[in-house]
Enzyme design. Structure first.
Site, PDB file in Angstrom:
ATOM      1  N   GLU A  69      -3.941   2.238  -7.405  1.00  0.00           N
ATOM      2  CA  GLU A  69      -4.304   3.310  -6.484  1.00  0.00           C
ATOM      3  C   GLU A  69      -3.402   4.511  -6.729  1.00  0.00           C
ATOM      4  OE1 GLU A  69      -6.540   1.849  -2.798  1.00  0.00           O
ATOM      5  OE2 GLU A  69      -4.421   1.754  -2.329  1.00  0.00           O
ATOM      6  N   HIS A  74       0.847  -1.192   0.000  1.00  0.00           N
ATOM      7  CA  HIS A  74       0.000   0.000   0.000  1.00  0.00           C
ATOM      8  C   HIS A  74       0.885   1.246   0.000  1.00  0.00           C
ATOM      9  CE1 HIS A  74      -2.866   3.042   1.294  1.00  0.00           C
ATOM     10  NE2 HIS A  74      -3.810   2.215   0.899  1.00  0.00           N
ATOM     11  N   SER A 129     -10.478   7.211  -3.157  1.00  0.00           N
ATOM     12  CA  SER A 129     -11.708   8.005  -3.001  1.00  0.00           C
ATOM     13  C   SER A 129     -12.933   7.353  -3.654  1.00  0.00           C
ATOM     14  CB  SER A 129     -11.492   9.424  -3.535  1.00  0.00           C
ATOM     15  OG  SER A 129     -10.439  10.056  -2.828  1.00  0.00           O
TER      16      SER A 129
HETATM   17  P1  PGA Z   1      -9.581   6.039   0.241  1.00  0.00           P
HETATM   18  O1  PGA Z   1      -8.369   5.016   0.527  1.00  0.00           O
HETATM   19  O2  PGA Z   1     -10.737   5.200  -0.243  1.00  0.00           O
HETATM   20  O3  PGA Z   1      -9.836   6.679   1.563  1.00  0.00           O
HETATM   21  O4  PGA Z   1      -9.095   6.984  -0.788  1.00  0.00           O
HETATM   22  C1  PGA Z   1      -8.074   4.004  -0.376  1.00  0.00           C
HETATM   23  C2  PGA Z   1      -6.862   3.267   0.107  1.00  0.00           C
HETATM   24  O5  PGA Z   1      -5.962   3.901   0.675  1.00  0.00           O
HETATM   25  O6  PGA Z   1      -6.762   2.036  -0.066  1.00  0.00           O
END
Ligand code: PGA
Length: 248
Positions: free
Chosen positions: A165, A94, A209
């Site tokens: 991401e 991540h 998000s």
């Molecule tokens: P978020 O986080 O949905 O708050 O943007 C996604 C993630 O970090 O996996």
């Protein structure tokens, strides 16, 4: 491959054990067979949440694991212990771990290897930073970060999730990537997967998000098999509406 969209709830370090258990209980009562739902609580809550999820269609995942089964690794958590308490998935690489804990592609490759050996399904997170995005380096970053898969001991029978991401779209920003960005990135990931990996079951998720409001449009894009959700997954008031979008 299951055609149901996969929704991975990343609770990060936002919920204590009691809140994690309460949210898991709500999900078990409400969950529908239309979605494959994976909850990823923080380590101290895993056992208690595993107990709640037992016998339900909701699946358990961890947010990280060590790169060895056993060893003098103070503070680390063995993938075989995660598997033993009921985890099926583990999030690896991540961007918060890359940025705040100094994780490198080399470390992530070793963690993937250990996860596969423990029969966990890795959810490998990749994606460019805002700076890299502005410099037009997205394709390069995706290619580089995906190369860890080739060093991960993946076999023809391994299952794997790759979560795109873009770091600039993750928690706090509230701005998901534009459909064109998601479309481009996922097409590149899908092409690399089909060119280089054995006939493995690979699902490509989008994260950054994701919320009830944008979920339908994101899931309609090509090569999007599910989503990794942070903020909107941490409370029933935002997670249940998100799940019901898929349901309807
Ligand atoms: P978020 O986080 O949905 O708050 O943007 C996604 C993630 O970090 O996996």
């Amino acid at each position: 491959m299951s055609m149901r969209p996969l929704v991975v709830a990343n609770w990060k370090m936002q919920l204590d054990s009691a809140s994690s258990v309460a949210l898991a209980q709500t999900l078990v009562q409400q969950s529908t067979p239309v979605v494959e739902l994976v909850c990823c609580p923080s380590f101290p809550a895993l056992s208690a949440v595993a107990h709640v999820l037992r016998g339900s269609p909701v699946v358990l995942g961890a947010q990280d694991c060590a790169w060895e089964e056993r060893g003098a690794l103070t503070g680390a958590v063995s993938p075989i212990d995660l598997q033993a308490i009921g985890c099926a998935f583990v999030i690896l690489g991540h961007s918060e771990r890359r940025q705040q804990f100094g994780e490198t592609d080399a470390m992530i490759a070793r963690k993937m290897r250990a996860a596969f050996a423990a029969s966990l399904i890795p959810i490998l997170c990749i994606g460019e930073t805002a700076e890299e995005f502005r410099a037009g380096e997205r394709a390069e970053v995706i290619d580089r970060q995906l190369r860890v898969v080739l060093r991960s001991g993946i076999t023809t029978t391994s299952a794997l999730c790759i979560a795109y991401e873009p770091v600039w779209a993750i928690s706090g920003t509230g701005h998901a990537a534009m459909p064109e960005d998601i479309r481009d990135a996922h097409a590149r990931i899908a092409a690399l997967v089909s060119d280089h990996l054995p006939s493995t079951v690979v699902r490509i998720l989008y994260g950054g998000s994701v919320a009830a409001e944008n979920l339908r449009a994101i899931l309609a894009l090509p090569n999007v098999h599910g989503v990794l959700v942070g903020s909107a997954s941490q409370h029933a008031s935002t997670l249940l509406p998100l799940l019901s979008v898929i349901d309807s």
